[in-house]
Enzyme design. Sequence first.
Site, short mmCIF file in Angstrom:
data_model
loop_
_atom_site.label_atom_id
_atom_site.label_comp_id
_atom_site.label_asym_id
_atom_site.label_seq_id
_atom_site.Cartn_x
_atom_site.Cartn_y
_atom_site.Cartn_z
N LYS A 240 35.49 -6.67 -19.80
CA LYS A 240 34.27 -7.30 -21.06
C LYS A 240 35.04 -7.16 -22.36
O LYS A 240 35.15 -6.05 -22.80
CB LYS A 240 32.85 -6.72 -21.33
CG LYS A 240 32.80 -8.06 -19.46
CD LYS A 240 32.54 -9.43 -19.72
CE LYS A 240 31.84 -10.15 -20.82
NZ LYS A 240 30.30 -9.88 -20.66
N HIS A 241 35.66 -8.13 -22.81
CA HIS A 241 36.25 -7.98 -24.50
C HIS A 241 37.01 -6.60 -24.71
O HIS A 241 37.09 -6.00 -24.74
CB HIS A 241 34.89 -7.63 -24.66
CG HIS A 241 34.68 -9.62 -25.39
ND1 HIS A 241 34.90 -10.84 -25.62
CD2 HIS A 241 33.82 -9.68 -24.93
CE1 HIS A 241 34.06 -11.63 -25.42
NE2 HIS A 241 33.13 -11.09 -24.93
N ASN B 174 35.74 4.44 -31.23
CA ASN B 174 35.83 5.39 -29.96
C ASN B 174 34.45 5.37 -29.33
O ASN B 174 34.20 4.50 -28.86
CB ASN B 174 34.33 6.25 -30.83
CG ASN B 174 35.39 6.81 -32.59
OD1 ASN B 174 36.17 7.50 -32.32
ND2 ASN B 174 34.40 6.86 -33.78
N HIS C 131 42.97 1.08 -28.83
CA HIS C 131 42.80 -0.28 -29.66
C HIS C 131 43.94 -1.29 -29.39
O HIS C 131 44.68 -1.22 -29.04
CB HIS C 131 42.95 0.36 -31.35
CG HIS C 131 41.98 0.72 -31.79
ND1 HIS C 131 40.52 0.74 -32.00
CD2 HIS C 131 42.18 2.51 -32.14
CE1 HIS C 131 40.33 1.90 -32.65
NE2 HIS C 131 41.17 3.37 -32.42
#
Length: 391
Positions: A66-67, A230, A391
């Site tokens: 999810k996301h 993180n 990221h």
Amino acid sequence: MNELTLKYGCNPNQQPARVFMEKGSLPFTVVNGRPGYINLLDALNGWQLVRELKQATNMPAATSFKHVSPAGAAIGRPLSETLKKVYFVDDGAELSPLACAYARARGADRMSSFGDFISLSDRCDKATALLIKKEVSDGIIAPGYDDDALEILKAKKKGNYCILQIEESYKPEPAELRRVFGVNFEQQANNLKIDGSCLDNIVTENKTLSKEERDNMLIAMIILKYTQSNSVCYVKDGQAVGIGAGQQSRIHCTRLAGDKADKWWLRQSPQVLNLPFRADIKRPERDNTIDVYTGDDYEDVLADGVWQQFFTEKPSVFTREERKAWIAKNSDVVVGSDAFFPFSDNIERAHRSGAKAVVQPGGSVRDADVIAACDRYKMVMVMNKIRLFHH
């Protein structure tokens, strides 16, 4: 096909949107439905995760994304009768190893997995498709599909369920490219292989690391490799039981993941397993109700005039003291972190959720304090010197 037009980007106003290859063809095909921008980010990150889990453990693996972070991930170990009930797969159906992997990945954090994008390491079989059929999900990526599984999946979402097939042999270019605000970024892809050699540097007084703990450490590290930083991950019995992703503070990651691990464990308590739910309550409503019932806001589902919406009779309050006592029974949890723990408070929080072993890079000026905290609880800790930011 080297280009695919998308409905829009992250948001409806971000048009036009597409994915494309500068060289060669896209490494996946659209079998059914229409993938979105975020769907594909979830699919491609999730596929890498399950592929590496299978390589590290030689077992089928699944993840629920999810996301652009996993809500859960697991390998295909058999389920206990309690976990079958907790994961809503106690209907007597035969469960393949792949189906067990997905049940674990979907069931660890059912609140976060709602509307997930699924990644499977192996060809999707009928047993796994039947589990997916019952869940609210946006799509799936796998290296292949059995005919009967594909028929089941194509019927989801009124025929619009997104089904992608990944080219299993695909190897990407060694460099990753990204453009942000008109500026081009380039870096070498994170091709670091995570295996047992990453676990040799044990820094605590307790040097005993079981095979189970080693396997769970590898699983935690691979999950963290594809989780927005993180991040901190709690693993038990071959599956993530709590993931804290995308927090600016390390202790907030540890608390978030620990709170999720506690919720996972509380779902296995007699108070939750025996809740007298109404027969017409659907799975998402049941998940939401359990989440509230096992927290301090339990009156939201137990107040007079409200509990009747969910239960056939009013359950007793699951008090904070009772919850704390049940959580204290959890054990054998492994905790992994994608960067060093800067303070010992992370160890204190992990200990309260049953942590017995920790894997983290180390490198903090307070490493000695973190090691001392582990020694107080006779925990074993590996400092692997590997940062896993994503990221």
